[in-house]
Design an enzyme around this catalytic site. Sequence first.
Site, mmCIF file in Angstrom:
data_model
loop_
_atom_site.group_PDB
_atom_site.id
_atom_site.type_symbol
_atom_site.label_atom_id
_atom_site.label_comp_id
_atom_site.label_asym_id
_atom_site.label_seq_id
_atom_site.Cartn_x
_atom_site.Cartn_y
_atom_site.Cartn_z
ATOM 1 N N ASN A 42 0.882 -1.183 -0.033
ATOM 2 C CA ASN A 42 0.058 -0.173 0.321
ATOM 3 C C ASN A 42 0.771 1.111 0.060
ATOM 4 O O ASN A 42 0.748 2.078 -0.874
ATOM 5 C CB ASN A 42 -0.866 -0.025 1.275
ATOM 6 N N GLU A 139 4.948 -5.709 9.264
ATOM 7 C CA GLU A 139 4.339 -6.886 8.961
ATOM 8 C C GLU A 139 5.416 -7.910 8.158
ATOM 9 O O GLU A 139 4.736 -8.853 7.763
ATOM 10 C CB GLU A 139 3.209 -6.533 7.866
ATOM 11 N N LEU A 220 -3.589 11.048 14.277
ATOM 12 C CA LEU A 220 -4.620 11.174 15.042
ATOM 13 C C LEU A 220 -6.159 10.965 14.497
ATOM 14 O O LEU A 220 -6.980 11.687 14.807
ATOM 15 C CB LEU A 220 -4.511 12.237 15.831
ATOM 16 N N THR A 247 -9.292 1.893 6.140
ATOM 17 C CA THR A 247 -8.316 0.878 6.133
ATOM 18 C C THR A 247 -6.941 1.345 5.850
ATOM 19 O O THR A 247 -6.156 1.025 6.633
ATOM 20 C CB THR A 247 -8.793 -0.195 4.953
ATOM 21 N N ASP A 251 -1.296 3.980 5.439
ATOM 22 C CA ASP A 251 -0.455 3.711 4.668
ATOM 23 C C ASP A 251 -0.212 4.878 3.713
ATOM 24 O O ASP A 251 0.877 5.235 3.045
ATOM 25 C CB ASP A 251 -0.875 2.507 3.870
ATOM 26 N N SER A 281 -8.501 9.195 0.580
ATOM 27 C CA SER A 281 -8.600 7.764 0.552
ATOM 28 C C SER A 281 -9.504 7.156 1.548
ATOM 29 O O SER A 281 -10.316 6.109 1.203
ATOM 30 C CB SER A 281 -7.108 7.202 0.928
ATOM 31 N N GLY A 286 -11.596 -0.160 0.240
ATOM 32 C CA GLY A 286 -10.375 -0.746 -0.149
ATOM 33 C C GLY A 286 -9.116 -0.045 0.179
ATOM 34 O O GLY A 286 -8.895 1.125 0.410
#
Length: 305
Positions: A42, A139, A220, A247, A251, A281, A286
């Site tokens: 992302n 990750e 925040l 989501t 990123d 975004s 998605g």
Amino acid sequence: MKISVVGSSNTDMIIKVPRLPVPGETVIGDSFTVALGGKGANQAVAAARFGGDVTFIGRVGNDVFGIQALKGLKDDGVNIDFTVKDPVVPSGIAQIVVDENGRNIITVASGANQNLCEQDIMKARKSILASDILMLQLEVPNQTVRFAAKLAFENNIRVILNPAPAHPLDDELLGYISVLTPNKQEAEYLTGISITDERSVELAGRILLERGLTRVIITLGTKGAMVIDNGGAEHVPAFHVKSIDTTAASDVFNGALAVALAEGKNFYESVRFANAAAAISTTRLGAQPSIPKREEVMAWLRKHP
Ligand code: ADP
């Protein structure tokens, strides 16, 4: 602006639900979507859409999800020369439920991401050392993150670490980082401070600075972000939007931040750009499908001076 990203790639399986379930509960959702995701991928796609010349160093499985993930990165102009197709382990998968307010619950099967190793970084060494900025998240295995951060630090490449998902960080790793970008929950996790107002955000930032960092940006959500360094703390407000899915907000924020800093913008301007990109975004469903292009962010900023 050359940016390298070392991190994860996942395929997101998203179900929209009226409200998030509690443990043991089944909530019937109204739509199912498959979208490209993973924090590393992302951030790579975000940085590419904002104008960066981006290389993604990661691992996908040798399966249909991996093939689609690679295609997605390539279509966005991301260099995948150092994205390894793991011969054994399947691609990473994230299961996401999103409620009507855009809040989410995410679980991840890491798959091939867990195999990203020091050799993978060494193969991409030249590309990393030619970068203006290296971007990292948590990750992929810790020791790979540390190895990449150390390599960049020792060669005077700036490192942005987005410490997500929350995970203990040792002082050695923090010593390699130019900018740490936790969200509120991650900052609370890393410091033990309960963040309730501007003062507590700043306090959490100061505690992190004491561990050897020079700059922390705490995101925040609807309140934007706070930049904390030894010169002080500066709040950069968020843009007001109707969010439907947050989501990949952080990123997108990190991808935009990296490009803006690499272009030489100051921290306030860089965070403003990142806030705008991330806000846009959140108005779409998605991870990677929700990321705007540079022109859209610039137009947004012109409209909201
Ligand atoms: P995460 O996505 O990790 O939970 P945040 O919620 O802090 O992290 O979001 C990252 C950034 O995305 C924020 O600093 C802000 O710029 C933007 N953002 C997130 N949610 C919203 C929202 N509802 N409205 C506007 N901007 C948002």
